[in-house]
Design a protein around this motif. Structure first.
Motif, PDB file in Angstrom:
ATOM      1  N   SER A  94       0.829  -1.205   0.000  1.00 64.47           N
ATOM      2  CA  SER A  94       0.000   0.000   0.000  1.00 64.47           C
ATOM      3  C   SER A  94       0.862   1.253   0.000  1.00 64.47           C
ATOM      4  O   SER A  94       0.582   2.214  -0.742  1.00 64.47           O
ATOM      5  CB  SER A  94      -0.921  -0.004   1.227  1.00 64.47           C
ATOM      6  N   ALA A  95       1.922   1.265   0.803  1.00 64.62           N
ATOM      7  CA  ALA A  95       2.813   2.422   0.834  1.00 64.62           C
ATOM      8  C   ALA A  95       3.491   2.633  -0.512  1.00 64.62           C
ATOM      9  O   ALA A  95       3.700   3.778  -0.942  1.00 64.62           O
ATOM     10  CB  ALA A  95       3.858   2.245   1.927  1.00 64.62           C
ATOM     11  N   GLU A 115       1.198   4.556  -2.750  1.00 65.70           N
ATOM     12  CA  GLU A 115       1.092   5.959  -2.352  1.00 65.70           C
ATOM     13  C   GLU A 115       2.357   6.737  -2.706  1.00 65.70           C
ATOM     14  O   GLU A 115       2.288   7.924  -3.069  1.00 65.70           O
ATOM     15  CB  GLU A 115       0.840   6.053  -0.844  1.00 65.70           C
ATOM     16  N   ALA A 116       3.515   6.093  -2.593  1.00 71.80           N
ATOM     17  CA  ALA A 116       4.784   6.797  -2.755  1.00 71.80           C
ATOM     18  C   ALA A 116       5.246   6.894  -4.202  1.00 71.80           C
ATOM     19  O   ALA A 116       6.041   7.786  -4.536  1.00 71.80           O
ATOM     20  CB  ALA A 116       5.865   6.089  -1.928  1.00 71.80           C
ATOM     21  N   ALA A 117       4.772   5.999  -5.061  1.00 69.41           N
ATOM     22  CA  ALA A 117       5.273   5.948  -6.441  1.00 69.41           C
ATOM     23  C   ALA A 117       5.172   7.284  -7.188  1.00 69.41           C
ATOM     24  O   ALA A 117       6.119   7.666  -7.893  1.00 69.41           O
ATOM     25  CB  ALA A 117       4.556   4.841  -7.213  1.00 69.41           C
ATOM     26  N   VAL A 164       9.065   1.473  -2.331  1.00 72.63           N
ATOM     27  CA  VAL A 164       8.878   0.754  -1.073  1.00 72.63           C
ATOM     28  C   VAL A 164       8.773  -0.725  -1.385  1.00 72.63           C
ATOM     29  O   VAL A 164       7.887  -1.151  -2.131  1.00 72.63           O
ATOM     30  CB  VAL A 164       7.620   1.217  -0.318  1.00 72.63           C
ATOM     31  N   ASN A 165       9.690  -1.513  -0.833  1.00 71.97           N
ATOM     32  CA  ASN A 165       9.702  -2.955  -1.036  1.00 71.97           C
ATOM     33  C   ASN A 165       9.966  -3.647   0.294  1.00 71.97           C
ATOM     34  O   ASN A 165      10.190  -2.999   1.314  1.00 71.97           O
ATOM     35  CB  ASN A 165      10.802  -3.334  -2.041  1.00 71.97           C
ATOM     36  N   ALA A 166       9.962  -4.964   0.277  1.00 78.88           N
ATOM     37  CA  ALA A 166      10.318  -5.733   1.463  1.00 78.88           C
ATOM     38  C   ALA A 166      11.198  -6.901   1.063  1.00 78.88           C
ATOM     39  O   ALA A 166      11.114  -7.421  -0.053  1.00 78.88           O
ATOM     40  CB  ALA A 166       9.072  -6.242   2.181  1.00 78.88           C
TER      41      ALA A 166
END
Length: 249
Positions: free
Chosen positions: A167-168, A171-173, A179-181
């Protein structure tokens, strides 16, 4: 003016977080590490400086928003920007069947793993979106995509981390922020020893890993460095699973 990236790492004092901090220090990055044990934190910062990094330790409990805010603000004040944030703080909690879980045990796990990740991203993203660039890497787990008996709170918390990550990322793109994991499998750390308190249980766990061994923290650090870097510039909202093939079947 230094061109080396500014890297912030939560949960940096032990295990995977520590290995990540050492890896970035060897890259001569500018590194801010955080945790709750100040003597160990200051010792780690000294070790990072010996490797050639500009490094600082900042005390922060990631479940406390004022401390997370101070951590990010300190990083910006010291280095002027934030390029890479690695959110590695977390706990496995106390094992047990669902029928024996309590609200207190839930809170202990979710405050560290979920609320901590959420608050860290909240303030990291504010800094990164303002500068129009940046990369966040959250630490999940193999258990972020599957179930396991007697560790349901840990499993659920890592599922939540992966949902927050995706989700982040969306929003950030638009702001040029990724944002990855990274989701490790069994890695030889103190946490693995707590999960498998005797050789028989550890052997049984590793028997389910196709590569027939635990990973080491440095292997996870290498994955984090890749995901956080410009080499992965078209990658966002993804979960990189580094687990010896454990989720291949």
């Amino acid at each position: 003016m230094s061109t080396q990236p500014v890297v912030l790492i939560t949960g940096a004092l032990t295990g995977i977080g520590r290995a990540i901090a050492l890896a970035y220090a060897r890259d001569k990055a500018r590194v801010v590490v955080s945790g709750r044990r100040d003597e160990a934190g200051r010792a780690l910062a000294d070790e990072l400086r010996e490797l050639g990094a500009e490094a600082e330790y900042v005390h922060a409990d990631v479940s406390q928003e004022d401390e997370v805010h101070t951590l990010v603000e300190h990083t910006l004040a010291r280095f002027g920007r934030l390029d890479i944030a690695v959110n590695a703080a977390g706990t496995e909690g106390e094992a047990g069947p669902i029928t024996e879980l309590t609200p207190e045990r839930y809170t202990a796990v979710f405050d560290a793993n979920v609320l901590g990740t959420l608050l860290a991203m909240k303030h990291e993203l504010r800094a990164m979106t303002a500068q129009g660039s940046g990369s966040i890497v959250n630490i999940s787990s193999t258990m972020g995509s599957r179930g396991a008996p007697n560790v349901s709170l840990y499993v659920a918390s890592k599922h939540a981390v992966e949902g927050l990550t995706k989700s982040a990322a969306l929003e950030a793109a638009p702001f040029g922020v990724r944002v990855n994991a990274v989701a490790p499998g069994p890695v030889q750390t103190a946490m693995l020893d707590r999960f498998t308190p005797n050789p028989e249980r550890k052997a049984a766990l590793l028997a389910g890993v196709p590569l027939k061994r635990a990973g080491n923290p440095e292997e996870i650090a290498d994955a984090v460095r890749f995901v956080g870097s410009e080499q992965a510039s078209f990658m966002t909202g993804e979960i990189l699973r580094v687990n010896g093939g454990r989720t291949a079947a």
